[in-house]
Design a protein around this motif. Structure first.
Motif, PDB file in Angstrom:
ATOM      1  N   PHE A  13      14.578  82.833 160.007  1.00  0.00           N
ATOM      2  CA  PHE A  13      13.696  83.832 160.606  1.00  0.00           C
ATOM      3  C   PHE A  13      12.458  83.173 161.201  1.00  0.00           C
ATOM      4  N   SER A  24       7.000  84.135 174.697  1.00  0.00           N
ATOM      5  CA  SER A  24       7.073  85.367 175.501  1.00  0.00           C
ATOM      6  C   SER A  24       5.682  85.917 175.776  1.00  0.00           C
ATOM      7  N   ARG A 158      26.460  88.246 167.634  1.00  0.00           N
ATOM      8  CA  ARG A 158      25.398  87.292 167.321  1.00  0.00           C
ATOM      9  C   ARG A 158      24.093  87.652 168.031  1.00  0.00           C
ATOM     10  N   CYS A 160      20.295  89.004 168.679  1.00  0.00           N
ATOM     11  CA  CYS A 160      19.070  88.713 167.925  1.00  0.00           C
ATOM     12  C   CYS A 160      18.837  89.784 166.866  1.00  0.00           C
TER      13      CYS A 160
HETATM   14  C1  HEM Z   1      10.809  87.592 172.153  1.00  0.00           C
HETATM   15  C2  HEM Z   1      11.309  87.270 170.997  1.00  0.00           C
HETATM   16  C3  HEM Z   1      12.733  86.868 170.732  1.00  0.00           C
HETATM   17  C4  HEM Z   1      13.745  86.543 171.592  1.00  0.00           C
HETATM   18  C5  HEM Z   1      13.706  86.510 173.108  1.00  0.00           C
HETATM   19  C6  HEM Z   1      14.913  86.238 170.782  1.00  0.00           C
HETATM   20  C7  HEM Z   1      16.142  85.869 171.301  1.00  0.00           C
HETATM   21  C8  HEM Z   1      17.219  85.511 170.528  1.00  0.00           C
HETATM   22  C9  HEM Z   1      18.477  84.998 171.034  1.00  0.00           C
HETATM   23  C10 HEM Z   1      18.783  84.764 172.513  1.00  0.00           C
HETATM   24  C11 HEM Z   1      19.281  84.764 169.978  1.00  0.00           C
HETATM   25  C12 HEM Z   1      20.702  84.161 170.027  1.00  0.00           C
HETATM   26  C13 HEM Z   1      20.559  82.647 169.976  1.00  0.00           C
HETATM   27  C14 HEM Z   1      21.884  81.936 169.965  1.00  0.00           C
HETATM   28  O1  HEM Z   1      22.883  82.476 169.473  1.00  0.00           O
HETATM   29  O2  HEM Z   1      21.918  80.796 170.452  1.00  0.00           O
HETATM   30  C15 HEM Z   1      18.553  85.122 168.789  1.00  0.00           C
HETATM   31  C16 HEM Z   1      19.051  85.031 167.502  1.00  0.00           C
HETATM   32  C17 HEM Z   1      18.353  85.361 166.372  1.00  0.00           C
HETATM   33  N1  HEM Z   1      17.080  85.878 166.312  1.00  0.00           N
HETATM   34 FE1  HEM Z   1      15.873  86.237 167.879  1.00  0.00          FE
HETATM   35  N2  HEM Z   1      14.578  86.381 169.465  1.00  0.00           N
HETATM   36  C18 HEM Z   1      13.269  86.769 169.388  1.00  0.00           C
HETATM   37  C19 HEM Z   1      12.540  87.040 168.231  1.00  0.00           C
HETATM   38  C20 HEM Z   1      13.050  87.030 166.963  1.00  0.00           C
HETATM   39  C21 HEM Z   1      12.319  87.374 165.769  1.00  0.00           C
HETATM   40  C22 HEM Z   1      10.855  87.812 165.750  1.00  0.00           C
HETATM   41  C23 HEM Z   1      13.170  87.217 164.704  1.00  0.00           C
HETATM   42  C24 HEM Z   1      12.941  87.431 163.238  1.00  0.00           C
HETATM   43  C25 HEM Z   1      11.853  87.848 162.692  1.00  0.00           C
HETATM   44  C26 HEM Z   1      14.443  86.777 165.240  1.00  0.00           C
HETATM   45  C27 HEM Z   1      15.560  86.525 164.479  1.00  0.00           C
HETATM   46  C28 HEM Z   1      16.757  86.063 164.978  1.00  0.00           C
HETATM   47  C29 HEM Z   1      17.879  85.664 164.144  1.00  0.00           C
HETATM   48  C30 HEM Z   1      17.934  85.695 162.611  1.00  0.00           C
HETATM   49  C31 HEM Z   1      18.889  85.235 165.015  1.00  0.00           C
HETATM   50  C32 HEM Z   1      20.275  84.705 164.637  1.00  0.00           C
HETATM   51  C33 HEM Z   1      21.279  85.834 164.708  1.00  0.00           C
HETATM   52  C34 HEM Z   1      22.688  85.335 164.424  1.00  0.00           C
HETATM   53  O3  HEM Z   1      23.039  84.247 164.851  1.00  0.00           O
HETATM   54  O4  HEM Z   1      23.444  86.093 163.810  1.00  0.00           O
HETATM   55  N3  HEM Z   1      14.342  86.689 166.602  1.00  0.00           N
HETATM   56  N4  HEM Z   1      17.312  85.583 169.146  1.00  0.00           N
END
Ligand code: HEM
Length: 216
Positions: A13, A24, A158, A160
């Motif tokens: 996280f 961002s 998968r 976010c």
């Molecule tokens: C503007 C903010 C954010 C953007 C643009 C974003 C974007 C993304 C993207 C594109 C992925 C997929 C990455 C991949 O598979 O290679 C991802 C996965 C993830 N994000 Fe975010 N994220 C943001 C903020 C957050 C925040 C604030 C948290 C937690 C507090 C978070 C938790 C996660 C988690 C745990 C995954 C993994 C999900 C999985 O693989 O099952 N993200 N995010």
């Protein structure tokens, strides 16, 4: 659940949630500088939501006014943040490793470029390169796009997990920043470019001067 599992969850996280939201917000501030009319509308919306606490020095009062209901009403801010993420996705290149599919072998990696997809006229229309929060609004109400079109948070199983949290966090920080300060770029002539990394940062950072507001 054991300690190792808990540690891994917290770490993922922190890794997934910190740089993405921070980058961002930097791009968001930059987009507002180069689009003063959008900045005006964002500030107006913040003023409307925090209007019961006009004294900008009243920190407790303004914090109180940032509640769930107020955040949900902020359609323009939500649209401006989404438009920023369309043009500057925090994760610009996303890689998927395949198990087995037709014409894709087990272990093959497939990359898609969220940065390019956010700018394709084929997907977003002729004005794809323009920063236009209005494209997300209908009668002033935010209209979400399919995650397979607006790919900045990935899509499918998968996707976010922190998307809603990220919007909330970015909205709260934006409200607090614009309620208390005006900003100007430290060097208005500087050439803002991205840095090639896993996450899309501004090369050298975005240097700003914060000027306390006497009234919003
Ligand atoms: C503007 C903010 C954010 C953007 C643009 C974003 C974007 C993304 C993207 C594109 C992925 C997929 C990455 C991949 O598979 O290679 C991802 C996965 C993830 N994000 Fe975010 N994220 C943001 C903020 C957050 C925040 C604030 C948290 C937690 C507090 C978070 C938790 C996660 C988690 C745990 C995954 C993994 C999900 C999985 O693989 O099952 N993200 N995010």
């Amino acid at each position: 659940m054991n300690d190792k599992y808990l540690r891994d969850i917290i770490l993922s996280f922190m890794i997934a949630g910190k740089d993405t939201s921070a980058a961002s917000l930097s791009w968001f501030l930059y987009m507002l500088f180069i689009n003063p009319l959008v900045l005006e509308k964002v500030v107006q919306e913040i003023r409307d939501v925090t209007s019961s606490h006009e004294k900008t020095t009243d920190v407790d009062g303004s914090v109180e006014s940032i509640n769930e209901e107020a955040l949900d009403q902020m359609h323009y801010l939500h649209a401006a943040l989404s438009e920023t993420l369309r043009l500057y996705p925090s994760v610009p290149v996303i890689v998927m490793t395949f198990f087995q599919m037709a014409r894709v072998n087990k272990g093959d990696n497939i990359y898609y470029i969220a940065y390019a997809m956010g700018r394709m006229t084929y997907i977003w229309g002729q004005d794809a390169e323009e920063f236009k929060p209005e494209r997300w609004l209908k009668d002033g109400v935010f209209q979400p796009e399919s995650p397979f079109k607006f790919i900045s948070f990935h899509a499918g199983p998968r996707t976010c997990l922190g998307k809603d949290f990220a919007y909330r966090q970015m909205k709260i920080v934006s409200i607090a920043l614009f309620h208390f300060f005006r900003f100007k770029m430290a060097d208005e002539m500087c050439n803002v470019r991205y840095k090639r990394m896993l996450t899309l940062h501004i090369k050298g950072g975005l240097h700003l001067c914060a000027i306390p507001r006497t009234h919003i």
